[in-house]
Scaffold this active site. Structure first.
Site, PDB file in Angstrom:
ATOM      1  N   ARG A   3     -16.582  10.654  -9.670  1.00  0.00           N
ATOM      2  CA  ARG A   3     -15.734   9.587  -9.165  1.00  0.00           C
ATOM      3  C   ARG A   3     -16.599   8.376  -8.817  1.00  0.00           C
ATOM      4  O   ARG A   3     -17.779   8.506  -8.491  1.00  0.00           O
ATOM      5  CB  ARG A   3     -14.957  10.041  -7.915  1.00  0.00           C
ATOM      6  CG  ARG A   3     -14.046  11.258  -8.138  1.00  0.00           C
ATOM      7  CD  ARG A   3     -12.923  10.946  -9.092  1.00  0.00           C
ATOM      8  NE  ARG A   3     -11.996  12.055  -9.297  1.00  0.00           N
ATOM      9  CZ  ARG A   3     -12.020  12.878 -10.343  1.00  0.00           C
ATOM     10  NH1 ARG A   3     -12.967  12.723 -11.282  1.00  0.00           N
ATOM     11  NH2 ARG A   3     -11.131  13.843 -10.470  1.00  0.00           N
ATOM     12  N   THR A  60      -4.220   2.430  -8.486  1.00  0.00           N
ATOM     13  CA  THR A  60      -5.355   3.350  -8.592  1.00  0.00           C
ATOM     14  C   THR A  60      -5.939   3.388  -9.993  1.00  0.00           C
ATOM     15  O   THR A  60      -5.245   3.090 -10.975  1.00  0.00           O
ATOM     16  CB  THR A  60      -4.894   4.781  -8.208  1.00  0.00           C
ATOM     17  OG1 THR A  60      -5.922   5.732  -8.492  1.00  0.00           O
ATOM     18  CG2 THR A  60      -3.661   5.180  -9.008  1.00  0.00           C
ATOM     19  N   ASP A  61      -7.199   3.792 -10.092  1.00  0.00           N
ATOM     20  CA  ASP A  61      -7.818   3.973 -11.406  1.00  0.00           C
ATOM     21  C   ASP A  61      -7.279   5.199 -12.133  1.00  0.00           C
ATOM     22  O   ASP A  61      -7.452   5.345 -13.346  1.00  0.00           O
ATOM     23  CB  ASP A  61      -9.343   4.064 -11.285  1.00  0.00           C
ATOM     24  CG  ASP A  61      -9.835   5.200 -10.397  1.00  0.00           C
ATOM     25  OD1 ASP A  61      -8.999   5.910  -9.798  1.00  0.00           O
ATOM     26  OD2 ASP A  61     -11.063   5.366 -10.276  1.00  0.00           O
ATOM     27  N   GLU A  62      -6.593   6.079 -11.409  1.00  0.00           N
ATOM     28  CA  GLU A  62      -6.125   7.313 -12.025  1.00  0.00           C
ATOM     29  C   GLU A  62      -5.041   7.076 -13.076  1.00  0.00           C
ATOM     30  O   GLU A  62      -4.769   7.962 -13.894  1.00  0.00           O
ATOM     31  CB  GLU A  62      -5.638   8.283 -10.961  1.00  0.00           C
ATOM     32  CG  GLU A  62      -6.759   8.727 -10.036  1.00  0.00           C
ATOM     33  CD  GLU A  62      -6.373   9.872  -9.124  1.00  0.00           C
ATOM     34  OE1 GLU A  62      -5.625  10.766  -9.573  1.00  0.00           O
ATOM     35  OE2 GLU A  62      -6.820   9.878  -7.965  1.00  0.00           O
ATOM     36  N   TYR A 106       1.080  12.451  -9.518  1.00  0.00           N
ATOM     37  CA  TYR A 106       0.704  11.286  -8.716  1.00  0.00           C
ATOM     38  C   TYR A 106       0.388  10.084  -9.586  1.00  0.00           C
ATOM     39  O   TYR A 106       0.963   8.996  -9.433  1.00  0.00           O
ATOM     40  CB  TYR A 106      -0.496  11.614  -7.822  1.00  0.00           C
ATOM     41  CG  TYR A 106      -1.215  10.382  -7.333  1.00  0.00           C
ATOM     42  CD1 TYR A 106      -0.561   9.422  -6.559  1.00  0.00           C
ATOM     43  CD2 TYR A 106      -2.555  10.147  -7.670  1.00  0.00           C
ATOM     44  CE1 TYR A 106      -1.212   8.279  -6.123  1.00  0.00           C
ATOM     45  CE2 TYR A 106      -3.210   9.009  -7.240  1.00  0.00           C
ATOM     46  CZ  TYR A 106      -2.535   8.076  -6.470  1.00  0.00           C
ATOM     47  OH  TYR A 106      -3.179   6.939  -6.055  1.00  0.00           O
ATOM     48  N   THR A 143       9.002   7.893  -3.632  1.00  0.00           N
ATOM     49  CA  THR A 143       8.289   6.800  -2.965  1.00  0.00           C
ATOM     50  C   THR A 143       7.663   5.834  -3.963  1.00  0.00           C
ATOM     51  O   THR A 143       7.864   4.626  -3.875  1.00  0.00           O
ATOM     52  CB  THR A 143       7.200   7.365  -2.029  1.00  0.00           C
ATOM     53  OG1 THR A 143       7.830   8.113  -0.982  1.00  0.00           O
ATOM     54  CG2 THR A 143       6.382   6.239  -1.416  1.00  0.00           C
ATOM     55  N   PHE A 148       0.822  -1.210   0.000  1.00  0.00           N
ATOM     56  CA  PHE A 148       0.000   0.000   0.000  1.00  0.00           C
ATOM     57  C   PHE A 148       0.856   1.259   0.000  1.00  0.00           C
ATOM     58  O   PHE A 148       0.336   2.352  -0.247  1.00  0.00           O
ATOM     59  CB  PHE A 148      -0.877   0.061   1.257  1.00  0.00           C
ATOM     60  CG  PHE A 148      -1.943  -0.986   1.349  1.00  0.00           C
ATOM     61  CD1 PHE A 148      -3.154  -0.832   0.701  1.00  0.00           C
ATOM     62  CD2 PHE A 148      -1.745  -2.130   2.114  1.00  0.00           C
ATOM     63  CE1 PHE A 148      -4.148  -1.788   0.798  1.00  0.00           C
ATOM     64  CE2 PHE A 148      -2.731  -3.094   2.222  1.00  0.00           C
ATOM     65  CZ  PHE A 148      -3.940  -2.923   1.560  1.00  0.00           C
ATOM     66  N   SER A 163       3.333   8.633 -11.443  1.00  0.00           N
ATOM     67  CA  SER A 163       4.245   7.857 -10.593  1.00  0.00           C
ATOM     68  C   SER A 163       3.649   6.498 -10.251  1.00  0.00           C
ATOM     69  O   SER A 163       4.370   5.487 -10.174  1.00  0.00           O
ATOM     70  CB  SER A 163       4.591   8.639  -9.319  1.00  0.00           C
ATOM     71  OG  SER A 163       3.465   8.803  -8.487  1.00  0.00           O
ATOM     72  N   LYS A 164       2.343   6.441 -10.070  1.00  0.00           N
ATOM     73  CA  LYS A 164       1.699   5.138  -9.811  1.00  0.00           C
ATOM     74  C   LYS A 164       1.705   4.276 -11.068  1.00  0.00           C
ATOM     75  O   LYS A 164       1.878   3.053 -11.000  1.00  0.00           O
ATOM     76  CB  LYS A 164       0.276   5.340  -9.308  1.00  0.00           C
ATOM     77  CG  LYS A 164       0.171   5.807  -7.875  1.00  0.00           C
ATOM     78  CD  LYS A 164       0.774   4.808  -6.886  1.00  0.00           C
ATOM     79  CE  LYS A 164      -0.075   3.559  -6.744  1.00  0.00           C
ATOM     80  NZ  LYS A 164       0.483   2.620  -5.722  1.00  0.00           N
ATOM     81  N   ALA A 208       2.606   4.445  -0.539  1.00  0.00           N
ATOM     82  CA  ALA A 208       2.592   5.364  -1.674  1.00  0.00           C
ATOM     83  C   ALA A 208       2.287   6.770  -1.195  1.00  0.00           C
ATOM     84  O   ALA A 208       1.575   6.957  -0.196  1.00  0.00           O
ATOM     85  CB  ALA A 208       1.549   4.942  -2.711  1.00  0.00           C
TER      86      ALA A 208
END
Length: 357
Positions: free
Chosen positions: A223, A133-135, A159, A99, A80, A162-163, A82
């Site tokens: 969302r 994430t869905d982003e 963000y 990170t 998890f 990076s994910k 992040a």
């Protein structure tokens, strides 16, 4: 035991609590850096549970991670850890790269070194589950179908970029080295122990304090809202039965515009904690300048998770949001503990540009 990284944060903390809520569950080694969003008081109920071992540290610390894996004979890792707040990534993207990208790389390398030395039977049963994430999929127009696992990655913020990078690393470590990985991409979570810079807890706490309820732009950003305990149950199911190398989207078919979410919270508070002057909390709604690159709509198609692993969310948005509001009303000691000076400075910086809408 299992290793949970970021287990003092919002989703990770809920996962640890739910996991150890089962008396027969394996123990948890909980590795957390304790940044602004990490809160050990979330785990206070586990203070006398010997199955919970907390380790203060960073996933970027290869030697620390490897030592924990070996010392506790870890059979699964749930990642998890992040940096996860879009607004913070706009103001300071470096922490997100460190990170989410460098940290994930070092974590994967430590896990790979440990896994490579396991006996063959233990190698086969070992799992590395990466929570994303869905982003990473970008933004949807109103008529677009919800994101599926085959959607191309089109991240729009530091963000989400990076994910997305971390997701690609996890995939590559599976295909190149054979590391037994699983990835989940979830929609917006809400529920207990949520750090109060995110929309739902921010609105609840500001409403109770008589402060403005800040709405970005026109408030019509959509969302898909996922109750955090439903997310935890999905992760447990994927860890138990997911197919190696696969990605599973986790959502709950609860698309809501931000403004509707805020009005729903105000209505619940009007019922549970009426204002002394008889007015609605909705009178505190204030529109502020939209953030740069604000994605308009996210939506998750969780059909694969239901079809292949039999998972469905237990909560609707209506039941989940009422439980959430009630939790914040009942646990104001927890929220007071996280409302430090640095957090107040952040909120002032982020929401100091009201508009005249």
């Amino acid at each position: 035991m299992i290793l949970v990284t970021g287990g003092a944060g919002f989703i990770g903390g809920n996962f640890v609590l739910d996991w150890l809520g089962n008396p027969s569950a394996e123990g948890v080694v909980n590795l957390d850096k304790l940044t602004y969003a990490g809160n050990l008081t979330t785990l206070q109920s586990l203070s006398s549970d010997t199955r919970h071992v907390f380790a203060h540290g960073d996933i970027s610390n290869y030697e620390l991670v490897l030592s924990l894996l070996k010392k506790h004979s870890i059979r699964a890792v749930v990642n998890f850890a992040a940096e996860s707040h879009v607004d913070r990534s706009i103001h300071g993207p470096g922490d997100f790269i460190q990170t989410n990208v460098v940290g994930t790389f070092n974590l994967l390398e430590a896990v790979r070194a440990y896994w490579s030395d396991l006996p063959e039977s233990e190698k086969k049963s070992f799992r590395f589950l990466h929570v994303s994430t869905d982003e990473v999929y970008g933004s949807l127009s109103p008529a677009d179908p919800a994101f599926s696992e085959t959607n191309p990655y089109e991240p729009n913020s530091p963000y989400s970029a990076s994910k997305a990078a971390s997701d690609h690393l996890v995939r590559a470590w599976h295909h190149t080295y054979g590391l037994p990985v699983l990835t989940t991409n979830c929609s917006n979570n809400y529920g207990p122990y949520h750090f109060p810079e995110k929309l739902i807890p921010l609105v609840i706490l500001n409403a109770l304090a008589g402060k403005p309820l800040p709405i970005y732009g026109d408030g019509q950003q959509i969302r898909d809202w996922l109750y955090v305990k439903d997310h935890c149950s999905a992760i447990r199911r994927v860890l138990e039965a997911g197919k190696l190398g696969e990605t599973y989207n986790v959502g709950s078919w609860n698309e809501k515009p931000n403004l509707d979410v805020v009005h729903t919270i105000c209505s619940i508070l009007d019922s549970l904690r009426p204002k002394a002057d008889g007015t609605s909390y909705a009178s505190q709604i204030t529109y502020v300048k939209d953030r740069p690159g604000h994605d308009r709509r996210y939506a998750i198609d969780a059909t694969k998770l239901e079809r292949e692993l039999g998972w469905k969310p237990a909560e609707t948005f209506e039941t989940g949001i009422r439980k959430t509001v009630q939790w914040y009303l009942d646990n104001q000691g927890w929220t007071n503990g996280v409302l430090s000076g640095s957090y107040r400075d952040w909120v002032q910086k982020q929401y100091s540009n009201p508009t005249d809408q």
